[in-house]
Enzyme design. Structure first.
Site, PDB file in Angstrom:
ATOM      1  N   ARG A 242       0.869  -1.175   0.000  1.00  0.00           N
ATOM      2  CA  ARG A 242       0.000   0.000   0.000  1.00  0.00           C
ATOM      3  C   ARG A 242       0.909   1.230   0.000  1.00  0.00           C
ATOM      4  NH1 ARG A 242      -2.162  -3.437   4.104  1.00  0.00           N
ATOM      5  NH2 ARG A 242      -4.238  -4.222   3.584  1.00  0.00           N
TER       6      ARG A 242
ATOM      7  N   LYS B  93      -2.403  -2.143   7.844  1.00  0.00           N
ATOM      8  CA  LYS B  93      -3.602  -1.637   8.514  1.00  0.00           C
ATOM      9  C   LYS B  93      -3.721  -2.252   9.904  1.00  0.00           C
ATOM     10  CE  LYS B  93      -6.454  -0.547   4.487  1.00  0.00           C
ATOM     11  NZ  LYS B  93      -7.736  -0.789   3.789  1.00  0.00           N
TER      12      LYS B  93
ATOM     13  N   HIS C  45      -2.282   2.921  -6.467  1.00  0.00           N
ATOM     14  CA  HIS C  45      -2.839   1.657  -6.003  1.00  0.00           C
ATOM     15  C   HIS C  45      -2.961   0.636  -7.134  1.00  0.00           C
ATOM     16  CE1 HIS C  45      -4.095   0.153  -2.163  1.00  0.00           C
ATOM     17  NE2 HIS C  45      -5.185  -0.405  -2.655  1.00  0.00           N
TER      18      HIS C  45
ATOM     19  N   ARG D 289      -0.384  -2.067  -6.909  1.00  0.00           N
ATOM     20  CA  ARG D 289      -0.707  -3.138  -5.958  1.00  0.00           C
ATOM     21  C   ARG D 289      -1.690  -4.127  -6.591  1.00  0.00           C
ATOM     22  NH1 ARG D 289      -1.111  -4.464  -0.367  1.00  0.00           N
ATOM     23  NH2 ARG D 289      -3.214  -4.874   0.395  1.00  0.00           N
TER      24      ARG D 289
ATOM     25  N   HIS E 121      -3.973  -8.910   3.703  1.00  0.00           N
ATOM     26  CA  HIS E 121      -5.424  -8.911   3.854  1.00  0.00           C
ATOM     27  C   HIS E 121      -5.820  -9.768   5.051  1.00  0.00           C
ATOM     28  CE1 HIS E 121      -6.188  -7.917  -0.680  1.00  0.00           C
ATOM     29  NE2 HIS E 121      -5.997  -6.840   0.044  1.00  0.00           N
TER      30      HIS E 121
ATOM     31  N   TYR F 173      -9.440 -10.308  -6.743  1.00  0.00           N
ATOM     32  CA  TYR F 173      -8.460 -10.364  -7.818  1.00  0.00           C
ATOM     33  C   TYR F 173      -8.624 -11.592  -8.685  1.00  0.00           C
ATOM     34  CZ  TYR F 173      -6.308  -6.706  -5.052  1.00  0.00           C
ATOM     35  OH  TYR F 173      -6.091  -5.555  -4.359  1.00  0.00           O
TER      36      TYR F 173
END
Length: 290
Positions: A147, A171, A236, A239, A262, A271
């Site tokens: 990210r 995150k 982004h 990514r 994730h 994806y």
């Protein structure tokens, strides 16, 4: 204005990234301003009808559905905090439904576009340090699928070039270790060699800096891509391209989930849809009976 205690709310968002907190605070201040125009200066006086009117206001202003969903999510989270901290008695967002965002992903770059971005020739007047930094930034973004906020937060001590790996804080302050590609390792070494000439002394261990020697920001990264990319794209997108190209090449979904950081594999599964579309397009273009 103090009745909203937005700064206190922001301090309570310890599980979110700095960028998410900034977005939530901005969205909430926008809602506070809208309320003030209707003489609603106390969050305890906001009703479900007010929330629905604000939703209609955002729709009338033609915000994208995903943007509206994010803005209402910020207001919803705020009122949960407000009730828990005696700023409001009831949560006016309860029972208010928001149109789901489209969930659309940025367009995946093809091999030619990736090569054009990573191997673009230098400008005639481009300083060597900037060329080295930009090469390293782009190689890490695409080669490791970071990210933008993760890249900007890297420290010199975060990268271990001898083993080709980097430690990333994602995150929710979750730490993960990601591999660095060989081109990324080479580009990082060139940048680290010239980094002392650029990074200001008060920036400590910050890996990347901007033109004035301060830690690199997401906006700086956007400028790098605008300057280097032969076609308009978004940071982004690198990514997304990283993930899609791995899946196209046969990588395991769970492995890609770990690489991307994730928490839920369902997020990574988006994806696989992109990859299926790409495979279907290749079939239609190449198969004589398609």
């Amino acid at each position: 204005m103090n009745q909203w205690r937005i700064d206190d709310f922001a301090k309570a968002l310890t599980s979110l990234s700095d960028n998410t907190v900034t977005s939530y605070v901005s969205d909430l201040r926008m809602f506070e301003t809208w309320c003030a125009r209707g003489d609603l200066i106390d969050p305890a006086c906001v009703t479900r009808t007010n929330i629905r009117r604000y939703l209609a206001h955002l729709t009338t202003r033609k915000f994208a559905r995903r943007t509206i969903a994010r803005k209402i999510a910020a207001v919803r989270r705020y009122f949960k905090w407000a009730v828990a901290n005696n700023v409001a008695d009831l949560d006016p967002t309860s029972g208010v439904s928001v149109p789901a965002g489209s969930g659309r992903l940025p367009r995946v770059l093809d091999g030619r576009e990736v090569t054009g971005l990573l191997e673009a020739g230098p400008d005639d007047d481009e300083p060597e340090w900037r060329r080295c930094r930009d090469d390293a930034v782009l190689e890490v973004l695409y080669g490791s699928g970071l990210r933008v906020s993760e890249l900007c937060g890297l420290q010199v001590s975060s990268v271990a070039l001898t083993v080709g790996a980097a430690t990333v804080w994602g995150k929710g302050d979750k730490e993960r270790r990601v591999p660095l590609s060989e081109p990324a390792v080479r580009a990082l070494q060139r940048w680290i060699d010239v980094r002392p000439e650029v990074v200001a002394g008060d920036q400590g261990d910050a890996l990347f800096s901007n033109e004035v020697g301060k830690r690199l920001t997401p906006r700086d990264v956007r400028r790098i891509i605008d300057r280097r990319s032969p076609t308009p794209t978004h940071p982004h997108a690198l990514r997304h391209s990283f993930a899609t190209h791995l899946l196209d090449g046969g990588a395991d979904l769970r492995a890609v989930q770990e690489l991307l950081g994730h928490a839920d594999v369902a997020t990574t599964q988006r994806y696989t849809h992109v990859s299926r579309e790409r495979l279907s397009a290749a079939y239609r273009e190449a198969h004589p009976r398609a």
